[in-house]
Write a protein that holds these residues in place. Structure first.
Motif, PDB file in Angstrom:
ATOM      1  N   LYS A 100     -23.222  12.444 -49.265  1.00  0.00           N
ATOM      2  CA  LYS A 100     -21.967  12.116 -49.014  1.00  0.00           C
ATOM      3  C   LYS A 100     -21.486  12.311 -47.636  1.00  0.00           C
ATOM      4  O   LYS A 100     -20.466  11.620 -47.265  1.00  0.00           O
ATOM      5  N   ALA A 115     -10.347   8.744 -49.212  1.00  0.00           N
ATOM      6  CA  ALA A 115      -9.742  10.041 -49.190  1.00  0.00           C
ATOM      7  C   ALA A 115      -9.965  10.722 -47.824  1.00  0.00           C
ATOM      8  O   ALA A 115     -10.914  10.589 -47.392  1.00  0.00           O
ATOM      9  N   VAL A 138     -11.099  17.889 -53.889  1.00  0.00           N
ATOM     10  CA  VAL A 138     -12.181  17.649 -54.604  1.00  0.00           C
ATOM     11  C   VAL A 138     -13.418  17.853 -53.728  1.00  0.00           C
ATOM     12  O   VAL A 138     -13.440  17.895 -52.420  1.00  0.00           O
ATOM     13  N   LYS A 140     -17.609  18.296 -52.796  1.00  0.00           N
ATOM     14  CA  LYS A 140     -18.746  17.600 -53.179  1.00  0.00           C
ATOM     15  C   LYS A 140     -19.680  17.955 -52.319  1.00  0.00           C
ATOM     16  O   LYS A 140     -19.938  18.092 -51.262  1.00  0.00           O
ATOM     17  N   VAL A 150     -20.071  17.108 -58.187  1.00  0.00           N
ATOM     18  CA  VAL A 150     -18.653  16.956 -57.796  1.00  0.00           C
ATOM     19  C   VAL A 150     -17.853  17.807 -58.610  1.00  0.00           C
ATOM     20  O   VAL A 150     -17.750  17.726 -59.898  1.00  0.00           O
ATOM     21  N   VAL A 152     -13.853  18.222 -59.329  1.00  0.00           N
ATOM     22  CA  VAL A 152     -12.514  17.947 -58.957  1.00  0.00           C
ATOM     23  C   VAL A 152     -11.666  19.193 -59.567  1.00  0.00           C
ATOM     24  O   VAL A 152     -11.467  19.515 -60.660  1.00  0.00           O
ATOM     25  N   GLU A 182     -12.472  16.993 -49.885  1.00  0.00           N
ATOM     26  CA  GLU A 182     -11.640  15.777 -49.969  1.00  0.00           C
ATOM     27  C   GLU A 182     -10.308  15.702 -50.589  1.00  0.00           C
ATOM     28  O   GLU A 182     -10.221  16.565 -51.516  1.00  0.00           O
ATOM     29  N   GLU A 183      -9.227  15.082 -50.156  1.00  0.00           N
ATOM     30  CA  GLU A 183      -7.991  15.303 -50.970  1.00  0.00           C
ATOM     31  C   GLU A 183      -8.361  14.475 -52.365  1.00  0.00           C
ATOM     32  O   GLU A 183      -9.043  13.473 -52.501  1.00  0.00           O
ATOM     33  N   LEU A 184      -7.598  14.675 -53.169  1.00  0.00           N
ATOM     34  CA  LEU A 184      -7.662  14.393 -54.774  1.00  0.00           C
ATOM     35  C   LEU A 184      -6.751  12.755 -54.577  1.00  0.00           C
ATOM     36  O   LEU A 184      -5.633  12.775 -54.331  1.00  0.00           O
ATOM     37  N   LEU A 185      -7.459  11.698 -55.105  1.00  0.00           N
ATOM     38  CA  LEU A 185      -6.877  10.466 -55.011  1.00  0.00           C
ATOM     39  C   LEU A 185      -6.310  10.191 -56.479  1.00  0.00           C
ATOM     40  O   LEU A 185      -6.950  10.131 -57.431  1.00  0.00           O
ATOM     41  N   GLU A 189      -9.568   4.371 -61.955  1.00  0.00           N
ATOM     42  CA  GLU A 189     -10.969   3.953 -61.508  1.00  0.00           C
ATOM     43  C   GLU A 189     -11.432   2.750 -61.877  1.00  0.00           C
ATOM     44  O   GLU A 189     -11.171   2.284 -63.009  1.00  0.00           O
ATOM     45  N   LYS A 211     -16.139   8.468 -67.867  1.00  0.00           N
ATOM     46  CA  LYS A 211     -17.138   9.487 -67.475  1.00  0.00           C
ATOM     47  C   LYS A 211     -17.054  10.886 -68.520  1.00  0.00           C
ATOM     48  O   LYS A 211     -17.971  11.598 -68.787  1.00  0.00           O
ATOM     49  N   MET A 270     -10.959   3.828 -56.364  1.00  0.00           N
ATOM     50  CA  MET A 270      -9.860   4.415 -57.063  1.00  0.00           C
ATOM     51  C   MET A 270      -8.428   3.446 -56.690  1.00  0.00           C
ATOM     52  O   MET A 270      -8.457   3.112 -55.378  1.00  0.00           O
ATOM     53  N   LEU A 279     -14.173   5.948 -53.428  1.00  0.00           N
ATOM     54  CA  LEU A 279     -14.552   7.323 -53.871  1.00  0.00           C
ATOM     55  C   LEU A 279     -15.964   7.650 -53.754  1.00  0.00           C
ATOM     56  O   LEU A 279     -16.384   8.714 -53.278  1.00  0.00           O
ATOM     57  N   GLU A 280     -16.867   6.442 -54.175  1.00  0.00           N
ATOM     58  CA  GLU A 280     -18.298   6.901 -53.657  1.00  0.00           C
ATOM     59  C   GLU A 280     -18.926   5.422 -53.770  1.00  0.00           C
ATOM     60  O   GLU A 280     -18.493   4.369 -53.987  1.00  0.00           O
TER      61      GLU A 280
END
Ligand code: AMP
Ligand code: GLY
Length: 425
Positions: A100, A115, A138, A140, A150, A152, A182-185, A189, A211, A270, A279-280
């Motif tokens: 990451k 993010a 978040v 990770k 991860v 959240v 990182e910041e929560l977006l 999704e 999920k 996101m 996001l990933e």
């Protein structure tokens, strides 16, 4: 007819096998479902020398890698060195999923929206940052953690605790030696799968996974409880923004960085007010996303995979069917925390209507019985002219399967159905 080796043991690999039926199929791993399409070979899928030896012993024309772990440790590099063609990225390109920290630095370096983040290797530094940040974050782990790395965080305390668990207590071993905070977006999704040859790409329809284990997106995170495609949150404008702002920049960036990306790039997004942020990345097909994307592809899948593997997608078709597809996962008692195995499965062998599927994931044969052998057991699904039709047909397939402790979500596709039904009103 080609000789193919598919590596992995989930519904994704069963779906790949079904979509490649007509070729001579072998599976490294596999399950009770893939056994009816070809030959299963029992081995650890991240045991690189064993996979290479198997590919050579069956003289495979193409090896298709399902899961991320063998890619990150270099199975494609090793296969190519042995003269075997393989679908999937090199280990250098697989860092987009395997690290990451690499992925976030890459996004920043190439100006791709994501993010805002910081990297830490010291728990006290992470704690000071989290305390000062005063906004949802978040946390990770850097490396692969089988989908568990991860957190959240809903409070700073939770974020600090996650950072300490990873950096100090090393709950994920070396995978947590560094973390990304990182910041929560906010937003909704969706994911985008693009099959790439290093330079060119074929984009598949946008998909949406579910999920959380329970209806209404409640309960713990899982590997995915169901998916559908195309996802209406990805409008034509969002699609264009993803292709030009993420996919093309990523392929160019990987070439520039000396690690051209071949294989399937799964872009986790996101989307907020029509603006997509990354996001990933995953460097393989999603599971269960593959179970809805492969039935919607309208070209020759073998041509597509070989084209990507050999660096030339020019002859591959980009056609997709004008249909919707939806899949739901039938999970075992205790999934995701501690799935129980060994329960006898009834009703899985009945004939299927065209355009429907019942894919195997955690299944095996024990004597004359089909029994559960993992947390995600089967994946029921269908195509339809509308999402509602795909959904209804998929749930009808699911209804006839029984095993003790079986649970599934009843609301796969709920966001899209609400959106579509709102538009109709
Ligand atoms: P990842 O393994 O990075 O996909 O993260 C797992 C899940 O955590 C994602 O599918 C999202 O639901 C959630 N997530 C990860 N990063 C963020 C973020 N920055 N903001 C909001 N949710 C996130
Ligand atoms: N369904 C999410 C994944 O395959 O990572």
């Amino acid at each position: 007819m080609a000789r193919l080796l598919i590596v992995g043991r989930g519904a994704r690999e069963h779906a790949l096998g079904r979509a490649l039926a007509g070729h001579e199929l072998s599976f490294a791993g596999g399950n009770a479902g893939t056994a009816s399409l070809g030959t299963n070979h029992e081995l650890r899928v991240d045991d690189v020398p064993a996979v290479v030896a198997l590919a050579r012993s069956i003289a495979a024309d193409l090896v298709v890698i399902g899961p991320e772990a063998p890619l990150v440790v270099g199975v494609v590099d090793a296969l190519e060195a042995a003269g075997v063609r393989a679908f999937g990225p090199s280990s250098a390109a697989a860092r987009l999923e395997g690290s990451k920290v690499f992925m976030k630095d890459f996004l920043v370096r190439h100006g791709i929206a994501t993010a805002a983040h910081r990297v830490f290797d010291d728990a006290a530094d992470a704690r000071r940052y989290i305390e000062a940040a005063d906004r949802p974050l978040v946390v990770k782990a850097d490396g692969l953690c089988a989908g568990k790395g991860v957190v959240v965080a809903s409070t700073p305390t939770e974020a600090i605790e996650a950072a300490a668990a990873m950096l100090e207590r090393r709950v994920f071993g070396d995978a947590g030696a560094r973390i990304v905070v990182e910041e929560l977006l906010p937003g909704e999704e969706a994911s985008f799968h693009v099959v790439c040859d290093g330079e060119r790409y074929v984009a598949l329809p946008a998909a949406q996974d579910h999920k959380r284990v329970r209806d209404g997106d409640r309960g713990p995170n899982t590997g995915g409880m169901g998916a559908y495609a195309p996802a209406p949150v990805v409008t034509d404008a969002v699609r264009e923004a993803v292709l030009s702002g993420v996919v093309e920049k990523t392929l160019a960036g990987m070439r520039q960085d000396g690690a051209p990306f071949r294989g399937v790039l799964f872009v986790g997004l996101m989307i907020e007010a029509g603006v997509p942020r990354v996001l990933e990345f995953n460097v393989r097909f999603g599971d269960p996303e593959a179970t809805v994307l492969l039935p919607l592809y309208d070209g020759d899948l073998f041509e597509l995979l070989v084209g990507a593997a050999s660096g030339d997608l020019r002859r591959a078709s980009a056609a997709t069917k004008d249909l919707f597809a939806l899949s739901l996962v039938l999970a075992a008692e205790g999934y995701p925390a501690e799935p129980r195995t060994g329960d006898v499965i009834h009703g899985a062998d009945a004939a299927l209507e065209p355009g429907t599927w019942l894919l195997h994931a955690g299944t095996r044969r024990a004597g004359g019985d089909l029994v559960t052998s993992g947390g995600r057991v089967l994946v029921a699904g269908a195509t339809g002219a509308s999402l509602r039709e795909a959904r209804d047909r998929a749930y009808r397939v699911a209804e006839r399967v029984r095993f003790a402790g079986e649970h599934h979500r009843g609301d796969i596709g709920h966001r899209a159905l609400a959106r579509v039904e709102q538009e109709v009103l």
